[in-house]
Scaffold this active site. Sequence first.
Site, PDB file in Angstrom:
ATOM      1  N   ASN A 117       0.870  -1.181   0.000  1.00  0.00           N
ATOM      2  CA  ASN A 117       0.000   0.000   0.000  1.00  0.00           C
ATOM      3  C   ASN A 117       0.903   1.225   0.000  1.00  0.00           C
ATOM      4  O   ASN A 117       1.502   1.558   1.022  1.00  0.00           O
ATOM      5  CB  ASN A 117      -0.891  -0.026   1.248  1.00  0.00           C
ATOM      6  CG  ASN A 117      -1.703   1.251   1.409  1.00  0.00           C
ATOM      7  OD1 ASN A 117      -1.819   2.048   0.482  1.00  0.00           O
ATOM      8  ND2 ASN A 117      -2.261   1.447   2.597  1.00  0.00           N
ATOM      9  N   LYS A 126       0.152   4.284  -0.215  1.00  0.00           N
ATOM     10  CA  LYS A 126      -0.448   5.460   0.439  1.00  0.00           C
ATOM     11  C   LYS A 126      -0.256   6.713  -0.433  1.00  0.00           C
ATOM     12  O   LYS A 126      -0.241   6.601  -1.653  1.00  0.00           O
ATOM     13  CB  LYS A 126       0.105   5.613   1.867  1.00  0.00           C
ATOM     14  CG  LYS A 126      -0.080   4.314   2.679  1.00  0.00           C
ATOM     15  CD  LYS A 126       0.137   4.494   4.162  1.00  0.00           C
ATOM     16  CE  LYS A 126      -0.035   3.163   4.883  1.00  0.00           C
ATOM     17  NZ  LYS A 126       0.043   3.296   6.336  1.00  0.00           N
ATOM     18  N   HIS A 161      -9.340   0.911   5.505  1.00  0.00           N
ATOM     19  CA  HIS A 161      -8.012   1.104   6.092  1.00  0.00           C
ATOM     20  C   HIS A 161      -8.120   1.988   7.330  1.00  0.00           C
ATOM     21  O   HIS A 161      -8.969   2.873   7.397  1.00  0.00           O
ATOM     22  CB  HIS A 161      -7.066   1.742   5.064  1.00  0.00           C
ATOM     23  CG  HIS A 161      -5.638   1.751   5.487  1.00  0.00           C
ATOM     24  ND1 HIS A 161      -5.136   2.694   6.347  1.00  0.00           N
ATOM     25  CD2 HIS A 161      -4.619   0.911   5.198  1.00  0.00           C
ATOM     26  CE1 HIS A 161      -3.852   2.430   6.560  1.00  0.00           C
ATOM     27  NE2 HIS A 161      -3.511   1.359   5.874  1.00  0.00           N
ATOM     28  N   GLU A 165      -6.535   4.426   8.349  1.00  0.00           N
ATOM     29  CA  GLU A 165      -6.462   5.865   8.089  1.00  0.00           C
ATOM     30  C   GLU A 165      -7.789   6.394   7.559  1.00  0.00           C
ATOM     31  O   GLU A 165      -8.200   7.510   7.874  1.00  0.00           O
ATOM     32  CB  GLU A 165      -5.309   6.151   7.110  1.00  0.00           C
ATOM     33  CG  GLU A 165      -3.958   5.943   7.783  1.00  0.00           C
ATOM     34  CD  GLU A 165      -2.835   5.528   6.844  1.00  0.00           C
ATOM     35  OE1 GLU A 165      -1.774   5.168   7.355  1.00  0.00           O
ATOM     36  OE2 GLU A 165      -3.031   5.537   5.605  1.00  0.00           O
ATOM     37  N   GLU A 210      -4.806  -4.831  11.026  1.00  0.00           N
ATOM     38  CA  GLU A 210      -3.867  -3.742  11.278  1.00  0.00           C
ATOM     39  C   GLU A 210      -4.086  -3.215  12.690  1.00  0.00           C
ATOM     40  O   GLU A 210      -5.016  -2.448  12.911  1.00  0.00           O
ATOM     41  CB  GLU A 210      -4.145  -2.548  10.369  1.00  0.00           C
ATOM     42  CG  GLU A 210      -4.268  -2.790   8.914  1.00  0.00           C
ATOM     43  CD  GLU A 210      -4.607  -1.462   8.255  1.00  0.00           C
ATOM     44  OE1 GLU A 210      -3.778  -1.003   7.497  1.00  0.00           O
ATOM     45  OE2 GLU A 210      -5.661  -0.889   8.554  1.00  0.00           O
ATOM     46  N   GLY A 231       3.449   3.304  13.560  1.00  0.00           N
ATOM     47  CA  GLY A 231       4.070   4.585  13.861  1.00  0.00           C
ATOM     48  C   GLY A 231       4.053   4.987  15.318  1.00  0.00           C
ATOM     49  O   GLY A 231       4.188   6.165  15.645  1.00  0.00           O
ATOM     50  N   SER A 262       3.306  -2.545  10.453  1.00  0.00           N
ATOM     51  CA  SER A 262       4.759  -2.358  10.400  1.00  0.00           C
ATOM     52  C   SER A 262       5.523  -3.654  10.126  1.00  0.00           C
ATOM     53  O   SER A 262       6.514  -3.952  10.795  1.00  0.00           O
ATOM     54  CB  SER A 262       5.258  -1.705  11.690  1.00  0.00           C
ATOM     55  OG  SER A 262       4.595  -0.489  11.926  1.00  0.00           O
ATOM     56  N   GLY A 292       3.047  -1.071   4.323  1.00  0.00           N
ATOM     57  CA  GLY A 292       3.039   0.360   4.041  1.00  0.00           C
ATOM     58  C   GLY A 292       4.430   0.850   3.704  1.00  0.00           C
ATOM     59  O   GLY A 292       4.912   0.710   2.589  1.00  0.00           O
ATOM     60  N   GLY A 293       5.109   1.434   4.698  1.00  0.00           N
ATOM     61  CA  GLY A 293       6.417   2.064   4.479  1.00  0.00           C
ATOM     62  C   GLY A 293       7.433   1.206   3.749  1.00  0.00           C
ATOM     63  O   GLY A 293       8.128   1.669   2.828  1.00  0.00           O
TER      64      GLY A 293
END
Length: 250
Positions: free
Chosen positions: A10, A12, A95, A97, A167, A173, A213, A234-235
């Site tokens: 993802n 983002k 999600h 977010e 998630e 984070g 993560s 993600g990251g």
Amino acid sequence: MSRQYYIAGNWKMNKVKGEAVELAKALVEQLKDGKNKYMIAPSFTNLDAVAQVVKGSNILLGAQNMSTEESGAHTGEVSVLMLKDLGVQTVILGHSERRHIYKEDDAMINKKVKLALAHGLEVVLCIGELLEEREAGKAEQVCEEQTRKGLAGVSAADMAKVIIAYEPVWAIGTGKTATPEDAQAIHQFTRGVLADMYGKDVAEQTIIQYGGSMKAENAAALLAQPDVDGGLIGGASLKAETFIPICKTY
């Protein structure tokens, strides 16, 4: 057990078109012999360009969200028809977010899930609790509610195109990490909820990804858990050198 590992990226709100194309090309090249299932979800503005790159490859094209409606007066929204027109095969819905920053509730997410499935798209339905919910002992309750409400009205047959992504919002984070045991506990619990809703066979066949993560350093320990069937990354999905090792963990 016949579940296949499913690793999804993802991206983002990252990358302009040239960067997205460059990363997609690297992934197509380096994952062409990969034996797992793979998906990348660029931002809406990069879907068309990335679609050209992944076409005919073993990487699915995903979108990060979509509208509850097919068309009409919905300024700023993107419809399922537009996504399909670009070659999108999968859509990430619910999600954390979207839930917590943009205030999407279970009813809205459920409407999107049913619309995506009606149009033949695969759905990645995200669930997960906040830190205060976990500390209050409500992690299972929150995940069960999001699962049941998100899938309300979805048939057992449609579940063949549904992936659940757990998630833990507190592990994104915050410096806190879900241990493989934490992840396994919720994944196993969620599979039990699916079994209650749809029967054991559907529950056993449903892929449940972990999305808090995951990176190359912890992917093996997480994916070794019996009910962790992949990752929604993600990251670590934003660079080939950090995403490929996760994709090739097993």
